[in-house]
Design a protein around this motif. Structure first.
Motif, PDB file in Angstrom:
ATOM      1  N   ASN A   1     -74.535  40.948 117.981  1.00  0.00           N
ATOM      2  CA  ASN A   1     -75.480  40.725 117.212  1.00  0.00           C
ATOM      3  C   ASN A   1     -76.456  39.712 117.812  1.00  0.00           C
ATOM      4  OD1 ASN A   1     -74.895  42.755 115.590  1.00  0.00           O
ATOM      5  ND2 ASN A   1     -73.983  41.248 114.210  1.00  0.00           N
ATOM      6  N   GLN A   2     -75.882  38.477 118.296  1.00  0.00           N
ATOM      7  CA  GLN A   2     -76.529  37.291 118.873  1.00  0.00           C
ATOM      8  C   GLN A   2     -77.152  37.754 120.056  1.00  0.00           C
ATOM      9  OE1 GLN A   2     -75.721  33.181 118.739  1.00  0.00           O
ATOM     10  NE2 GLN A   2     -74.508  33.415 116.649  1.00  0.00           N
ATOM     11  N   MET A   3     -76.424  38.315 121.043  1.00  0.00           N
ATOM     12  CA  MET A   3     -77.032  38.968 122.371  1.00  0.00           C
ATOM     13  C   MET A   3     -78.194  39.880 122.233  1.00  0.00           C
ATOM     14  SD  MET A   3     -76.160  37.948 125.341  1.00  0.00           S
ATOM     15  CE  MET A   3     -77.772  38.149 125.830  1.00  0.00           C
ATOM     16  N   ARG A   4     -77.980  40.633 121.386  1.00  0.00           N
ATOM     17  CA  ARG A   4     -79.036  41.691 121.009  1.00  0.00           C
ATOM     18  C   ARG A   4     -80.295  41.071 120.954  1.00  0.00           C
ATOM     19  NH1 ARG A   4     -75.517  46.419 117.853  1.00  0.00           N
ATOM     20  NH2 ARG A   4     -74.974  47.759 119.779  1.00  0.00           N
ATOM     21  N   GLN A   5     -80.167  40.067 119.812  1.00  0.00           N
ATOM     22  CA  GLN A   5     -81.233  39.164 119.284  1.00  0.00           C
ATOM     23  C   GLN A   5     -81.817  38.442 120.326  1.00  0.00           C
ATOM     24  OE1 GLN A   5     -82.663  39.543 116.018  1.00  0.00           O
ATOM     25  NE2 GLN A   5     -84.453  38.962 117.315  1.00  0.00           N
ATOM     26  N   LEU A   6     -80.829  37.703 121.292  1.00  0.00           N
ATOM     27  CA  LEU A   6     -81.555  36.821 122.372  1.00  0.00           C
ATOM     28  C   LEU A   6     -82.386  37.898 123.226  1.00  0.00           C
ATOM     29  CD1 LEU A   6     -78.678  34.511 122.803  1.00  0.00           C
ATOM     30  CD2 LEU A   6     -81.117  33.830 121.776  1.00  0.00           C
TER      31      LEU A   6
ATOM     32  N   ALA B   1     -86.838  32.361 129.446  1.00  0.00           N
ATOM     33  CA  ALA B   1     -87.384  32.857 128.456  1.00  0.00           C
ATOM     34  C   ALA B   1     -85.969  33.244 127.543  1.00  0.00           C
ATOM     35  CB  ALA B   1     -87.688  34.610 128.663  1.00  0.00           C
ATOM     36  N   LEU B   2     -84.716  33.306 128.197  1.00  0.00           N
ATOM     37  CA  LEU B   2     -83.381  33.476 127.478  1.00  0.00           C
ATOM     38  C   LEU B   2     -83.018  32.009 126.970  1.00  0.00           C
ATOM     39  CD1 LEU B   2     -80.767  35.000 126.568  1.00  0.00           C
ATOM     40  CD2 LEU B   2     -80.020  34.410 128.904  1.00  0.00           C
ATOM     41  N   LEU B   3     -83.015  31.017 127.634  1.00  0.00           N
ATOM     42  CA  LEU B   3     -82.959  29.826 127.328  1.00  0.00           C
ATOM     43  C   LEU B   3     -83.898  29.354 126.188  1.00  0.00           C
ATOM     44  CD1 LEU B   3     -82.262  27.966 130.708  1.00  0.00           C
ATOM     45  CD2 LEU B   3     -80.557  28.840 129.095  1.00  0.00           C
ATOM     46  N   GLN B   4     -85.029  29.781 126.002  1.00  0.00           N
ATOM     47  CA  GLN B   4     -86.231  29.291 124.913  1.00  0.00           C
ATOM     48  C   GLN B   4     -85.743  30.049 123.908  1.00  0.00           C
ATOM     49  OE1 GLN B   4     -88.668  26.818 125.247  1.00  0.00           O
ATOM     50  NE2 GLN B   4     -88.005  26.976 122.940  1.00  0.00           N
ATOM     51  N   ALA B   5     -85.366  31.453 123.944  1.00  0.00           N
ATOM     52  CA  ALA B   5     -84.975  32.331 122.976  1.00  0.00           C
ATOM     53  C   ALA B   5     -83.663  31.582 122.253  1.00  0.00           C
ATOM     54  CB  ALA B   5     -84.837  33.763 123.408  1.00  0.00           C
ATOM     55  N   ASP B   6     -82.549  31.212 122.870  1.00  0.00           N
ATOM     56  CA  ASP B   6     -81.562  30.717 122.288  1.00  0.00           C
ATOM     57  C   ASP B   6     -81.992  29.358 121.364  1.00  0.00           C
ATOM     58  OD1 ASP B   6     -78.798  30.634 121.752  1.00  0.00           O
ATOM     59  OD2 ASP B   6     -78.780  28.847 123.222  1.00  0.00           O
ATOM     60  N   GLN B   7     -82.919  28.547 122.249  1.00  0.00           N
ATOM     61  CA  GLN B   7     -83.323  27.202 121.502  1.00  0.00           C
ATOM     62  C   GLN B   7     -84.047  27.699 120.408  1.00  0.00           C
ATOM     63  OE1 GLN B   7     -82.528  24.215 122.667  1.00  0.00           O
ATOM     64  NE2 GLN B   7     -83.309  23.616 120.492  1.00  0.00           N
ATOM     65  N   ASN B   8     -84.965  28.669 120.143  1.00  0.00           N
ATOM     66  CA  ASN B   8     -85.948  28.764 119.026  1.00  0.00           C
ATOM     67  C   ASN B   8     -85.041  29.383 117.942  1.00  0.00           C
ATOM     68  OD1 ASN B   8     -88.085  28.224 120.859  1.00  0.00           O
ATOM     69  ND2 ASN B   8     -88.692  30.332 120.755  1.00  0.00           N
ATOM     70  N   ARG B   9     -84.036  30.665 118.210  1.00  0.00           N
ATOM     71  CA  ARG B   9     -83.110  31.172 117.326  1.00  0.00           C
ATOM     72  C   ARG B   9     -82.015  30.511 116.866  1.00  0.00           C
ATOM     73  NH1 ARG B   9     -84.676  35.763 114.303  1.00  0.00           N
ATOM     74  NH2 ARG B   9     -85.825  36.266 115.980  1.00  0.00           N
ATOM     75  N   PHE B  10     -81.158  29.961 117.548  1.00  0.00           N
ATOM     76  CA  PHE B  10     -80.000  29.454 117.543  1.00  0.00           C
ATOM     77  C   PHE B  10     -79.819  27.994 117.745  1.00  0.00           C
ATOM     78  CE2 PHE B  10     -79.406  34.156 118.428  1.00  0.00           C
ATOM     79  CZ  PHE B  10     -79.001  34.424 117.387  1.00  0.00           C
ATOM     80  N   GLY B  11     -80.970  27.390 118.066  1.00  0.00           N
ATOM     81  CA  GLY B  11     -80.842  25.940 118.387  1.00  0.00           C
ATOM     82  C   GLY B  11     -80.180  25.449 119.610  1.00  0.00           C
ATOM     83  N   GLY B  12     -80.144  26.381 120.626  1.00  0.00           N
ATOM     84  CA  GLY B  12     -79.588  26.261 121.723  1.00  0.00           C
ATOM     85  C   GLY B  12     -77.899  26.189 121.963  1.00  0.00           C
TER      86      GLY B  12
END
Length: 142
Positions: free
Chosen positions: A102-107, A127-138
């Motif tokens: 689920n997290q990978m699909r969202q990222l 973009a992947l690193l920023q997506a993780d920071q935005n969504r899951f706090g990195g």
């Protein structure tokens, strides 16, 4: 680079759609076997795997030529896909199948939204690193 990214991301999306809880991500995962009726090998030069001894190409091989053809976006796309597949494998290992998937699909979706038109490999990574920071706090960055 954008063409190779498109090839790799479409393969990765296929792997996510077909993911099952019992999958051994260290085993080969071919894609597109139905096109050639070759399910063990699929349509790519090497099946994807989270095991680095099975899929040995890395970023340094992005421009490797296809014999008799030269550099090719499909070969470079395979490297992009397998990098995402390895990341997915680490997330499943750490979070379990359902949460990791689920997290990978969202990222994946979030990173696509953050990428500029015709992205470079570094644009996609950022973009992947920023997506993780935005969504899951990195939490998936290391």
């Amino acid at each position: 680079q954008g063409g190779a990214i498109g090839e790799g991301m479409s393969d990765f999306q296929s792997l996510m759609v077909h993911a099952l809880p019992g999958d051994d991500l260290t085993q080969p995962h071919p894609v597109g076997g139905y096109l050639l009726n070759d399910f063990p090998s699929g349509i790519r030069s090497t099946p994807y795997s989270a095991d680095r001894s099975d899929f040995t190409r890395t970023f340094r091989n992005i421009g490797d030529p296809l014999p008799g053809v030269g550099p090719q976006i499909h070969l470079a796309g395979e490297i992009i896909c397998n990098a995402w597949f390895q990341t997915y494998g680490r997330m499943v290992q750490r979070l379990g199948f359902t949460e990791g998937l689920n997290q990978m699909r969202q990222l994946f979706i979030d990173a696509c939204k953050l990428c500029p038109d015709n992205p470079t490999y570094l644009d996609l990574r950022n973009a992947l690193l920023q997506a993780d920071q935005n969504r899951f706090g990195g939490t998936n960055t290391n």
